[in-house]
Design a protein around this motif. Structure first.
Motif, PDB file in Angstrom:
ATOM      1  N   GLU A 118    -126.488  31.931 -30.243  1.00  0.00           N
ATOM      2  CA  GLU A 118    -126.873  31.795 -29.073  1.00  0.00           C
ATOM      3  C   GLU A 118    -128.434  32.035 -29.020  1.00  0.00           C
ATOM      4  O   GLU A 118    -129.227  31.468 -28.321  1.00  0.00           O
ATOM      5  CB  GLU A 118    -126.416  32.643 -28.015  1.00  0.00           C
ATOM      6  CG  GLU A 118    -126.911  32.245 -26.490  1.00  0.00           C
ATOM      7  CD  GLU A 118    -126.065  32.953 -25.368  1.00  0.00           C
ATOM      8  OE1 GLU A 118    -126.376  32.635 -24.146  1.00  0.00           O
ATOM      9  OE2 GLU A 118    -125.286  33.918 -25.457  1.00  0.00           O
ATOM     10  N   ARG A 119    -128.859  33.374 -29.697  1.00  0.00           N
ATOM     11  CA  ARG A 119    -130.259  33.688 -29.696  1.00  0.00           C
ATOM     12  C   ARG A 119    -130.973  32.594 -30.499  1.00  0.00           C
ATOM     13  O   ARG A 119    -132.151  32.545 -29.917  1.00  0.00           O
ATOM     14  CB  ARG A 119    -130.101  35.096 -30.560  1.00  0.00           C
ATOM     15  CG  ARG A 119    -131.718  35.787 -30.383  1.00  0.00           C
ATOM     16  CD  ARG A 119    -131.241  37.397 -30.550  1.00  0.00           C
ATOM     17  NE  ARG A 119    -130.886  37.535 -31.911  1.00  0.00           N
ATOM     18  CZ  ARG A 119    -129.390  38.091 -32.175  1.00  0.00           C
ATOM     19  NH1 ARG A 119    -128.862  38.433 -30.990  1.00  0.00           N
ATOM     20  NH2 ARG A 119    -128.907  38.072 -33.265  1.00  0.00           N
ATOM     21  N   ALA A 120    -130.406  32.233 -31.531  1.00  0.00           N
ATOM     22  CA  ALA A 120    -131.122  31.156 -32.035  1.00  0.00           C
ATOM     23  C   ALA A 120    -131.431  29.943 -31.503  1.00  0.00           C
ATOM     24  O   ALA A 120    -132.475  29.383 -31.528  1.00  0.00           O
ATOM     25  CB  ALA A 120    -130.418  30.751 -33.450  1.00  0.00           C
ATOM     26  N   GLY A 131    -132.414  17.296 -37.548  1.00  0.00           N
ATOM     27  CA  GLY A 131    -131.245  16.625 -37.696  1.00  0.00           C
ATOM     28  C   GLY A 131    -130.031  16.866 -36.873  1.00  0.00           C
ATOM     29  O   GLY A 131    -130.314  17.681 -35.853  1.00  0.00           O
ATOM     30  N   SER A 132    -128.929  16.665 -37.269  1.00  0.00           N
ATOM     31  CA  SER A 132    -127.534  17.171 -36.438  1.00  0.00           C
ATOM     32  C   SER A 132    -127.661  18.585 -36.301  1.00  0.00           C
ATOM     33  O   SER A 132    -128.041  19.332 -37.152  1.00  0.00           O
ATOM     34  CB  SER A 132    -126.655  16.422 -37.012  1.00  0.00           C
ATOM     35  OG  SER A 132    -126.288  17.361 -38.221  1.00  0.00           O
ATOM     36  N   LEU A 133    -127.049  18.952 -34.999  1.00  0.00           N
ATOM     37  CA  LEU A 133    -126.758  20.326 -34.873  1.00  0.00           C
ATOM     38  C   LEU A 133    -125.849  21.104 -35.798  1.00  0.00           C
ATOM     39  O   LEU A 133    -126.131  21.964 -36.066  1.00  0.00           O
ATOM     40  CB  LEU A 133    -126.225  20.447 -33.366  1.00  0.00           C
ATOM     41  CG  LEU A 133    -127.466  20.471 -32.217  1.00  0.00           C
ATOM     42  CD1 LEU A 133    -126.678  20.398 -30.913  1.00  0.00           C
ATOM     43  CD2 LEU A 133    -128.418  21.334 -32.264  1.00  0.00           C
ATOM     44  N   PRO A 134    -124.935  20.390 -36.144  1.00  0.00           N
ATOM     45  CA  PRO A 134    -123.916  21.132 -37.255  1.00  0.00           C
ATOM     46  C   PRO A 134    -124.683  21.286 -38.453  1.00  0.00           C
ATOM     47  O   PRO A 134    -124.476  22.328 -39.096  1.00  0.00           O
ATOM     48  CB  PRO A 134    -122.785  20.009 -37.302  1.00  0.00           C
ATOM     49  CG  PRO A 134    -122.862  19.320 -36.133  1.00  0.00           C
ATOM     50  CD  PRO A 134    -124.121  19.298 -35.466  1.00  0.00           C
ATOM     51  N   GLY A 135    -125.665  20.342 -38.871  1.00  0.00           N
ATOM     52  CA  GLY A 135    -126.335  20.604 -40.097  1.00  0.00           C
ATOM     53  C   GLY A 135    -127.151  21.539 -39.790  1.00  0.00           C
ATOM     54  O   GLY A 135    -127.424  22.272 -40.926  1.00  0.00           O
ATOM     55  N   ARG A 139    -127.723  25.072 -42.192  1.00  0.00           N
ATOM     56  CA  ARG A 139    -128.934  25.371 -42.847  1.00  0.00           C
ATOM     57  C   ARG A 139    -129.547  26.790 -42.643  1.00  0.00           C
ATOM     58  O   ARG A 139    -130.077  27.639 -43.212  1.00  0.00           O
ATOM     59  CB  ARG A 139    -130.049  24.184 -42.714  1.00  0.00           C
ATOM     60  CG  ARG A 139    -129.636  22.901 -43.413  1.00  0.00           C
ATOM     61  CD  ARG A 139    -130.932  22.185 -43.536  1.00  0.00           C
ATOM     62  NE  ARG A 139    -131.370  21.612 -42.412  1.00  0.00           N
ATOM     63  CZ  ARG A 139    -130.606  20.613 -41.669  1.00  0.00           C
ATOM     64  NH1 ARG A 139    -129.658  19.833 -42.159  1.00  0.00           N
ATOM     65  NH2 ARG A 139    -131.013  19.925 -40.599  1.00  0.00           N
ATOM     66  N   LEU A 140    -129.151  26.986 -41.154  1.00  0.00           N
ATOM     67  CA  LEU A 140    -129.640  28.482 -40.680  1.00  0.00           C
ATOM     68  C   LEU A 140    -128.846  29.598 -41.211  1.00  0.00           C
ATOM     69  O   LEU A 140    -129.064  30.547 -40.691  1.00  0.00           O
ATOM     70  CB  LEU A 140    -129.731  28.279 -39.108  1.00  0.00           C
ATOM     71  CG  LEU A 140    -130.961  27.473 -38.809  1.00  0.00           C
ATOM     72  CD1 LEU A 140    -130.862  27.317 -37.309  1.00  0.00           C
ATOM     73  CD2 LEU A 140    -132.195  28.020 -38.958  1.00  0.00           C
TER      74      LEU A 140
END
Length: 331
Positions: A118-120, A131-135, A139-140
């Motif tokens: 949530e913070r991110a 790109g896509s949120l899941p991607g 990556r994060l």
């Protein structure tokens, strides 16, 4: 009718139960100017978190019972109470389900990394160009974990520990416990694997939860040595007693990446110092001693402490160690 002094407010259901069976004197806390007069001829006192020692007990020469609204009795000078023949009653099972739910919720939050994600998200780490949120989650480095198949270690397998275990098992977790007072076969019948000691348990767990009373003379149960035994991907939940965990050692373990996360509901001292190192540690969920603070638990505690105090007054003088139900405190 007996005279009972209620030192701190409790749920109206408990007040009603007391009012029907005794002369009830309601105070606003240990600094209430009417304290000495109220205790002068009281038969019992009911408390929540106030420290009860000679400073208060000396006002009540006729006290026969101390009722503790809560599971633990470590805010009461039990040795002094025993010496004066004062019984202690508490409510060890009134908050069992509330603390059990809190513990599982905390483990789930730590495993799913809700606070970090949530913070991110709020901080703009997820972008249209990424790109896509899941991607981007991948990556994060914000991927969570499943509770199913994870190994939960309990320190203490009394009422609350067993409440946690029931919920964990229903979610598909494996559960082990260190508890020298528990019957191993009884634990196995509940689906809990008994383990001999912390040294054996700690290296194997994905999550560790504490459910034992504190012991100021023993010092922290979990300190530098124990954190070194835990895996770096493990998480810790302490909703039992603040003194069980070395807070400085916990802050170091989290900051240095030797522990994946922790949830802390209890502190030593309380309230905690917001400038303490613990408050700047990463991956840490902090709550203000609220695991048992549900509407349902507070009503049960109030009714139970009223009933147990009245029963103890009817039982006559205390004989032997002045504690009723204390063996289950904090379990």
């Amino acid at each position: 009718m007996p005279i009972i002094t209620l030192l701190e407010s409790i749920h109206p259901a408990g007040v009603a139960a007391l009012s029907e069976a005794c002369e009830l004197r309601q105070l606003t806390g240990p600094d209430d100017p009417g304290l000495a007069a109220a205790l002068a001829d009281s038969d019992a006192i009911i408390v929540r978190s106030t420290q009860i020692g000679a400073a208060i007990l000396d006002h009540g020469p006729g006290l026969r019972v101390i009722g503790r609204h809560g599971a633990g009795t470590d805010n009461i000078d039990r040795q002094l109470a025993e010496a004066r023949g004062i019984r202690i009653v508490n409510t060890p099972r009134s908050n069992t389900e509330s603390v059990g739910e809190y513990t599982i919720a905390a483990i789930m939050q730590l495993f799913k990394r809700f606070a970090e994600v949530e913070r991110a998200l709020r901080g703009g780490s997820f972008t249209a160009a990424g790109g896509s949120l899941p991607g981007q989650v991948d990556r994060l480095g914000l991927i969570g974990r499943e509770l199913a198949g994870a190994h939960l270690g309990l320190v203490g397998a009394g009422a609350i520990g067993q409440s946690v275990a029931r919920r964990a098992l229903a979610l598909g977790m494996r559960v082990s416990a260190v508890d020298p007072w528990a019957d191993p076969e009884a634990l196995r019948s509940l689906g809990i694997t008994p383990v001999a000691d912390l040294e054996t348990l700690l290296p194997t767990v994905d999550a560790l939860s504490l459910h034992v009373p504190g012991d100021p003379e023993r010092g922290p149960l979990i300190g530098e040595r124990e954190f070194a035994l835990l895996r770096p991907d493990a998480v810790l939940v302490n909703a039992a007693r603040g003194g069980l965990v070395d807070e400085a050692a916990l802050a170091s373990a989290l900051t240095e990446g030797r522990l994946a996360g922790a949830a802390v509901d209890v502190f030593s001292p309380e309230p905690p110092d917001p400038e303490a190192p613990l408050f700047s540690a990463p991956n840490l969920m902090l709550t203000p001693h609220m695991a048992a603070m549900t509407a349902e638990a507070l009503e049960r505690m109030a009714v139970d402490v009223a009933r147990f105090t009245l029963e103890a007054l009817s039982a006559g003088p205390a004989a032997g160690p002045a504690a009723a139900g204390a063996a289950a405190a904090g379990s």
